[in-house]
Design a protein around this motif. Structure first.
Motif, PDB file in Angstrom:
ATOM      1  N   UNK A 259       0.833  -1.207   0.000  1.00 36.01           N
ATOM      2  CA  UNK A 259       0.000   0.000   0.000  1.00 36.01           C
ATOM      3  C   UNK A 259       0.866   1.255   0.000  1.00 36.01           C
ATOM      4  N   UNK A 260       1.982   1.227   0.727  1.00 32.44           N
ATOM      5  CA  UNK A 260       2.901   2.362   0.735  1.00 32.44           C
ATOM      6  C   UNK A 260       3.446   2.617  -0.670  1.00 32.44           C
ATOM      7  N   UNK A 261       3.833   1.556  -1.351  1.00 37.82           N
ATOM      8  CA  UNK A 261       4.319   1.684  -2.726  1.00 37.82           C
ATOM      9  C   UNK A 261       3.257   2.333  -3.605  1.00 37.82           C
ATOM     10  N   UNK A 262       2.028   1.847  -3.495  1.00 40.85           N
ATOM     11  CA  UNK A 262       0.950   2.363  -4.330  1.00 40.85           C
ATOM     12  C   UNK A 262       0.630   3.817  -4.009  1.00 40.85           C
ATOM     13  N   UNK A 263       0.801   4.218  -2.760  1.00 40.25           N
ATOM     14  CA  UNK A 263       0.414   5.586  -2.391  1.00 40.25           C
ATOM     15  C   UNK A 263       1.211   6.629  -3.159  1.00 40.25           C
ATOM     16  N   UNK A 264       2.502   6.390  -3.364  1.00 41.38           N
ATOM     17  CA  UNK A 264       3.292   7.345  -4.142  1.00 41.38           C
ATOM     18  C   UNK A 264       2.767   7.445  -5.571  1.00 41.38           C
ATOM     19  N   UNK A 265       2.412   6.319  -6.139  1.00 39.04           N
ATOM     20  CA  UNK A 265       1.942   6.285  -7.523  1.00 39.04           C
ATOM     21  C   UNK A 265       0.585   6.973  -7.670  1.00 39.04           C
ATOM     22  N   UNK A 266      -0.326   6.683  -6.729  1.00 37.64           N
ATOM     23  CA  UNK A 266      -1.661   7.279  -6.791  1.00 37.64           C
ATOM     24  C   UNK A 266      -1.585   8.796  -6.600  1.00 37.64           C
ATOM     25  N   UNK A 267      -0.795   9.256  -5.634  1.00 37.98           N
ATOM     26  CA  UNK A 267      -0.712  10.696  -5.396  1.00 37.98           C
ATOM     27  C   UNK A 267      -0.123  11.420  -6.595  1.00 37.98           C
ATOM     28  N   UNK A 268       0.857  10.807  -7.228  1.00 37.04           N
ATOM     29  CA  UNK A 268       1.460  11.418  -8.414  1.00 37.04           C
ATOM     30  C   UNK A 268       0.440  11.557  -9.532  1.00 37.04           C
ATOM     31  N   UNK A 269      -0.348  10.503  -9.738  1.00 32.76           N
ATOM     32  CA  UNK A 269      -1.267  10.475 -10.875  1.00 32.76           C
ATOM     33  C   UNK A 269      -2.572  11.207 -10.605  1.00 32.76           C
ATOM     34  N   UNK A 270      -3.069  11.156  -9.372  1.00 34.49           N
ATOM     35  CA  UNK A 270      -4.392  11.707  -9.069  1.00 34.49           C
ATOM     36  C   UNK A 270      -4.351  13.073  -8.403  1.00 34.49           C
ATOM     37  N   UNK A 271      -3.236  13.406  -7.761  1.00 31.95           N
ATOM     38  CA  UNK A 271      -3.131  14.701  -7.103  1.00 31.95           C
ATOM     39  C   UNK A 271      -3.984  14.831  -5.858  1.00 31.95           C
ATOM     40  N   UNK A 272      -4.334  13.700  -5.232  1.00 30.95           N
ATOM     41  CA  UNK A 272      -5.081  13.732  -3.969  1.00 30.95           C
ATOM     42  C   UNK A 272      -4.246  13.035  -2.901  1.00 30.95           C
ATOM     43  N   UNK A 273      -4.429  13.409  -1.633  1.00 31.16           N
ATOM     44  CA  UNK A 273      -3.628  12.754  -0.592  1.00 31.16           C
ATOM     45  C   UNK A 273      -4.005  11.294  -0.429  1.00 31.16           C
ATOM     46  N   UNK A 274      -3.003  10.477  -0.178  1.00 33.60           N
ATOM     47  CA  UNK A 274      -3.220   9.041   0.065  1.00 33.60           C
ATOM     48  C   UNK A 274      -2.247   8.627   1.156  1.00 33.60           C
ATOM     49  N   UNK A 275      -2.782   8.148   2.253  1.00 31.51           N
ATOM     50  CA  UNK A 275      -1.930   7.800   3.383  1.00 31.51           C
ATOM     51  C   UNK A 275      -2.511   6.622   4.141  1.00 31.51           C
ATOM     52  N   UNK A 276      -1.693   6.025   4.973  1.00 29.92           N
ATOM     53  CA  UNK A 276      -2.099   4.851   5.739  1.00 29.92           C
ATOM     54  C   UNK A 276      -2.938   5.259   6.946  1.00 29.92           C
ATOM     55  N   UNK A 277      -4.018   4.540   7.157  1.00 34.59           N
ATOM     56  CA  UNK A 277      -4.888   4.751   8.307  1.00 34.59           C
ATOM     57  C   UNK A 277      -4.781   3.530   9.209  1.00 34.59           C
ATOM     58  N   UNK A 278      -4.403   3.698  10.480  1.00 38.26           N
ATOM     59  CA  UNK A 278      -4.283   2.532  11.358  1.00 38.26           C
ATOM     60  C   UNK A 278      -5.617   1.813  11.508  1.00 38.26           C
TER      61      UNK A 278
END
Length: 334
Positions: free
Chosen positions: A54-73
């Motif tokens: 999920x961490x790997x994907x978050x960088x990719x999604x934020x780059x492409x979509x321009x919305x915040x993406x982060x881990x939620x406990x």
């Protein structure tokens, strides 16, 4: 399932060898992720290897979509009262889709007004029953306790999801699948990296961008398969307090995803650790002849190259990586 000690590591070896085939299939699937176009935030909910994916994907999604993406406990929902999720997507990543805390989190996210998307390997899992959309990993049964093909498949499934709303990204994802299809993942310096791991008392695994998520997964695998103390750091953070550990014997493994934007940071970290006599090794997809991959695919390649090295290190230590002594395949957490 009980794993036999007759041929230690055989399941992990077979599954790791199949990982890039799983990647190429999963990244090519058609997904309807239209809800991502309207979201204002994406929260990933996962644990262990799935959280690294999920961490790997978050960088990719934020780059492409321009919305915040982060881990939620997960404990925000499984132990607490939850958080507001209106106009947000909760992306639950889980090989089994069965951990109690993830199921509770998925239900809690829906109750709080969010949409739940899932990436799982088990059809009809409890998490899938809650999700508005499930992107299957499609890895088949995974017997070894350490996840390998499902981790790399989860990265690919997330890439397929992102591709569904960004056609330009889909072009890069499919180009990566074409470049990697059938390509051997044996790293040319494996014969040097394995002895370094066997000598190591402490290991820093360093990456940047998607390489940081890959570093988290490699550090976790070194712990669970080899009982080696390993920690993951971003190259932007490791030169602060953590560099002090280099006053003791330290191996440093740098995971380079090949992106131009991370080179200076990785170079600086490598030079600093070499200057204080650390045993520094650096790997990149370019080492096996592939470059210009989208960063998530590059992270998947880094994992595919490292899994056999970790497997062989565990065997050299007299351990059975298929069944680490204190672990089980599905971890029950609350």
């Amino acid at each position: 399932m009980i794993v036999s000690d007759t041929h230690p590591g055989r399941f992990m070896a077979t599954e790791a060898a199949a990982a890039m085939d799983v990647f190429c299939r999963a990244v090519r699937q058609d997904v309807d992720g239209a809800a991502l176009r309207a979201t204002h935030a994406i929260y990933t909910i996962a644990r262990g290897s799935s959280d690294a994916a999920a961490n790997i994907l978050s960088y990719e999604f934020m780059r492409a979509l321009g919305v915040p993406m982060t881990s939620l406990p997960p404990s925000v929902f499984s132990l607490g009262e939850g958080v507001a999720m209106q106009d947000a997507v909760a992306l639950v990543v889980s090989q089994s889709g069965a951990s109690d805390d993830l199921v509770r989190s998925a239900k809690g996210a829906v109750a709080a007004g969010g949409k739940v998307f899932a990436i799982t390997n088990q059809p009809d899992s409890p998490v899938e029953k809650v999700a508005a959309l499930t992107v299957p990993i499609g890895a088949g049964e995974e017997v070894a306790v350490p996840a390998t093909k499902t981790v790399i498949g989860a990265i690919a499934a997330g890439m397929a999801l992102l591709s569904s709303v960004r056609p330009a990204y889909r072009d890069g994802a499919l180009a990566a699948a074409k470049a990697l299809d059938g390509l051997p993942m044996q790293h040319p310096d494996a014969a040097a990296i394995q002895p370094a791991l066997l000598r190591a008392r402490n290991v820093y695994v360093i990456g940047r961008d998607t390489g940081y998520g890959a570093a988290q997964e490699v550090a976790l695998k070194l712990k669970e398969c080899c009982a080696i103390h390993a920690e993951a750091y971003s190259s932007s953070e490791v030169l602060h307090g953590p560099v002090q550990l280099a006053t003791n014997p330290l191996m440093v493994l740098i995971l380079d995803n090949g992106s131009d934007v991370v080179q200076d940071s990785l170079d600086q970290a490598g030079a600093r650790f070499r200057a204080i006599d650390c045993d520094v090794h650096r790997i990149s997809p370019a080492d096996i002849g592939v470059d210009e991959l989208v960063p998530a695919a590059a992270a998947a390649v880094l994992l595919a190259m490292m899994y056999p090295i970790i497997l062989n290190t565990a065997l050299a230590l007299g351990l059975n990586p298929d069944q680490p002594e204190t672990l089980s395949k599905v971890t029950k957490t609350t």
